[in-house]
Design a protein around this motif. Structure first.
Motif, mmCIF file in Angstrom:
data_model
loop_
_atom_site.group_PDB
_atom_site.id
_atom_site.type_symbol
_atom_site.label_atom_id
_atom_site.label_comp_id
_atom_site.label_asym_id
_atom_site.label_seq_id
_atom_site.Cartn_x
_atom_site.Cartn_y
_atom_site.Cartn_z
ATOM 1 N N LEU A 1 0.963 -1.290 0.075
ATOM 2 C CA LEU A 1 0.107 0.009 0.063
ATOM 3 C C LEU A 1 0.991 1.121 0.081
ATOM 4 O O LEU A 1 1.892 1.204 0.694
ATOM 5 N N VAL A 2 0.490 2.286 -0.806
ATOM 6 C CA VAL A 2 1.244 3.569 -0.961
ATOM 7 C C VAL A 2 0.422 4.708 -0.920
ATOM 8 O O VAL A 2 -0.734 4.862 -1.295
ATOM 9 N N MET B 1 0.621 8.497 -1.533
ATOM 10 C CA MET B 1 1.280 9.295 -2.598
ATOM 11 C C MET B 1 0.785 10.507 -2.738
ATOM 12 O O MET B 1 -0.461 10.961 -2.754
ATOM 13 N N GLY C 1 3.127 12.651 -8.389
ATOM 14 C CA GLY C 1 2.647 11.355 -7.705
ATOM 15 C C GLY C 1 1.816 10.742 -8.727
ATOM 16 O O GLY C 1 1.862 9.418 -8.794
ATOM 17 N N ILE D 1 2.838 6.886 -9.643
ATOM 18 C CA ILE D 1 1.901 5.504 -9.656
ATOM 19 C C ILE D 1 1.806 4.746 -10.903
ATOM 20 O O ILE D 1 2.219 3.357 -10.885
ATOM 21 N N LYS E 1 3.145 0.863 -10.848
ATOM 22 C CA LYS E 1 2.170 -0.344 -11.259
ATOM 23 C C LYS E 1 2.904 -1.236 -12.127
ATOM 24 O O LYS E 1 2.332 -2.319 -12.466
ATOM 25 N N ALA F 1 0.005 -3.585 -6.086
ATOM 26 C CA ALA F 1 -0.068 -2.756 -5.047
ATOM 27 C C ALA F 1 -1.326 -1.590 -4.969
ATOM 28 O O ALA F 1 -1.964 -1.445 -6.043
ATOM 29 N N LYS F 2 -1.816 -1.310 -3.937
ATOM 30 C CA LYS F 2 -2.840 -0.291 -3.735
ATOM 31 C C LYS F 2 -2.204 1.066 -3.530
ATOM 32 O O LYS F 2 -1.308 1.363 -2.892
ATOM 33 N N PHE F 3 -2.972 2.182 -4.019
ATOM 34 C CA PHE F 3 -2.586 3.517 -3.785
ATOM 35 C C PHE F 3 -3.639 4.505 -3.188
ATOM 36 O O PHE F 3 -4.932 4.337 -3.705
ATOM 37 N N MET G 1 -4.165 8.624 -2.512
ATOM 38 C CA MET G 1 -3.748 9.742 -2.987
ATOM 39 C C MET G 1 -3.702 10.842 -1.829
ATOM 40 O O MET G 1 -4.879 10.682 -1.216
ATOM 41 N N VAL H 1 -6.524 4.319 -8.758
ATOM 42 C CA VAL H 1 -6.154 4.852 -7.243
ATOM 43 C C VAL H 1 -7.337 4.353 -6.258
ATOM 44 O O VAL H 1 -8.646 4.516 -6.634
#
Length: 501
Positions: A40-41, A43, A52, A56, A60, A66-68, A70, A88
């Motif tokens: 998980l990020v 960003m 950002g 992403i 990816k 991975a999950k993002f 903002m 996102v």
């Protein structure tokens, strides 16, 4: 443990988010290095260098799962639209309350964990299916060639194999020669699996049937010849130099494939041919052809006579064929072909019943009708002797023995071949008697036994559902739950709650 990355050009923002999340959510490892492949990020959008959103997109490519989230002070529609386009998960505006940040991150983590559980479940189901695939393949071929499995079960197993009932296919029958049959069988299965051209059925005696799917862009004869040559190359190493391959004609549906199997049997009537293989369409079958409904009626009569031990009726039917051929002036080749077709039905039924019968073939080329009659009578007598001897060996409660064996071994992986070896009967015969005497396929009976045992084990509150799953022969709790719900109409957990109310 989940790994979380915070990406922000402001140190104060990074440290603040880290403190909030570490105090609000347990089990997180917060890293600030791209090499760590985070789950998980968080960003920021506006940063020196790349934005950002650009970061992403790059991340990816190497870490698609991975999950993002903002985290930005810029509340503009264009940013939100681009973020959504990149997939996102959520959008936080600066400044946000600590409780709001924790709630959003927790929601995305739960989503991430659900996806992981789903992927793991799919992986385990694929592993289970891969392990059982050879057994499913063998049972599907048995059902298609011998028509002893109910249509609904064939449909289910075909779905697991990715088969299409409307696909054109034909049968190749391999007769093993001077070789180790088990090694030859394994070699053939590996070869057909490598080519991806069909399914290999259970070995009966020294015969191995293969259902072959028609290949687009090539003729049937060219496809059959190519596969024969590849199997013959294997044959020289494993199957024996005196092995033989008979090839039936293609049929437009898998539900008609048993006709191709019968033709493949007939094509192996003379295994002394130097080519070591023969296509049924190359046999001399000219002359009056019987209608398919006449053939089905004749086969039904023959099978019924065999089941009842009415041997004189079998002999009379053979003599009637010779008489009819002689009356209409048919050639000895044509008449002999009709006789062999009848004899093959008797032979196939004998094999299904578990008798140790020899393949019907004429020892010499008859020059007169009386010679043909005598030769056919001799072959039929041999088949009848095998059938009679087998009937005398059968235990009166044989089906009860099989049921008891399944009940006592529900924890193990049980196939038709396993049961056949146990009771010294052919897989085809076992499949047939299950359908006739119990009204269900052996797989369904095994499933019922496993579910009944699971219900009994659920009465013990000390046993976990995972332990019960393994005790009844399943390796995947999710798969067990699906089977249980299909049979009982509720999940194992729901059933257990009802029991302990």
């Amino acid at each position: 443990m989940l790994k979380l990355m915070i990406v922000d050009d402001e140190q104060l923002e990074r440290e603040g988010l880290q403190a909030i999340l570490q105090s609000g959510i347990q089990g997180l490892t917060i890293e600030q290095a791209l090499t760590f492949m985070p789950d998980l990020v968080l960003m920021d959008i506006k940063m020196p260098g790349i934005s950002g959103l650009e970061a992403i997109e790059l991340m990816k490519r190497t870490n698609p799962t991975a999950k993002f989230i903002m985290v930005t002070a810029f509340e503009t529609f264009d940013y939100a639209r681009q973020a959504l386009k990149l997939g996102v998960s959520d959008y936080l505006l600066k400044p946000s309350k600590a409780s709001e940040i924790v709630a959003v991150v927790r929601k995305v983590i739960e989503e991430l964990l659900r996806e992981r559980e789903l992927l793991e479940s799919i992986r385990q189901e694929r592993q289970t299916l891969h392990r059982f695939m050879p057994l499913i393949e063998s049972d599907v071929v048995t059902g298609l060639l011998y028509d002893h499995v109910q249509e609904i079960h064939i449909e289910e197993m075909l779905a697991m194999l990715g088969g299409d009932t409307t696909k054109e296919a034909f049968v190749m029958l391999v007769i093993l020669g001077d070789c180790q049959p088990e090694a030859a069988y394994a070699a053939m299965k590996a070869k057909v699996r490598q080519l991806g051209c069909g399914w290999v059925g259970a070995m009966a005696g020294r015969q191995v049937p293969i259902v072959v799917f028609r290949q687009l862009g090539t003729t049937f004869r060219a496809q059959a010849a190519s596969l024969v040559q590849q199997l013959l190359k294997t044959q020289q190493r494993m199957i024996g130099t005196d092995g033989f391959i008979g090839v039936g004609s293609p049929y437009p549906s898998l539900y008609d494939i048993r006709h191709s199997f019968r033709e493949a049997l007939l094509a192996t009537a003379d295994v002394t041919l130097p080519a070591r293989h023969l296509l049924y369409m190359d046999l001399d079958v000219r002359g009056p052809q019987r209608h398919s409904h006449d053939m089905r009626r004749d086969e039904k009569d023959l099978v019924e006579w065999i089941r009842l031990g009415q041997w004189e009726e079998l002999r009379a039917s053979m003599n009637a064929l010779v008489d009819a051929g002689e009356r209409r002036g048919a050639s000895l080749v044509q008449c002999g072909q009709s006789l062999l077709e009848h004899l093959w039905i008797v032979y196939r039924t004998a094999i299904e019943l578990g008798a140790d019968a020899e393949r019907p073939m004429f020892s010499f080329q008859a020059g007169q009708y009386y010679q043909l009659r005598a030769e056919a009578s001799c072959v039929l007598d041999s088949l009848i002797a095998s059938l009679a001897a087998h009937r005398g060996k059968l235990e009166p409660d044989m089906i009860g023995q099989i049921k008891q064996y399944i009940i006592e071994h529900v924890k193990e992986e049980i196939s038709l071949e396993t049961i056949a070896q146990r009771v010294q009967l052919s897989p085809y015969y076992i499949s047939k008697i299950f359908k006739e005497q119990l009204g269900i396929n052996y797989i369904d009976f095994l499933t019922e036994c496993r579910i009944d045992k699971a219900k009994s084990l659920m009465l013990d509150p000390q046993l976990s559902m995972k332990e019960i799953t393994f005790e009844v022969g399943y390796n995947d709790p999710n798969y067990f739950s699906k089977v249980f719900k299909k049979v009982c109409g509720c999940s194992p957990s729901e059933y257990r709650k009802m029991v302990f109310r």
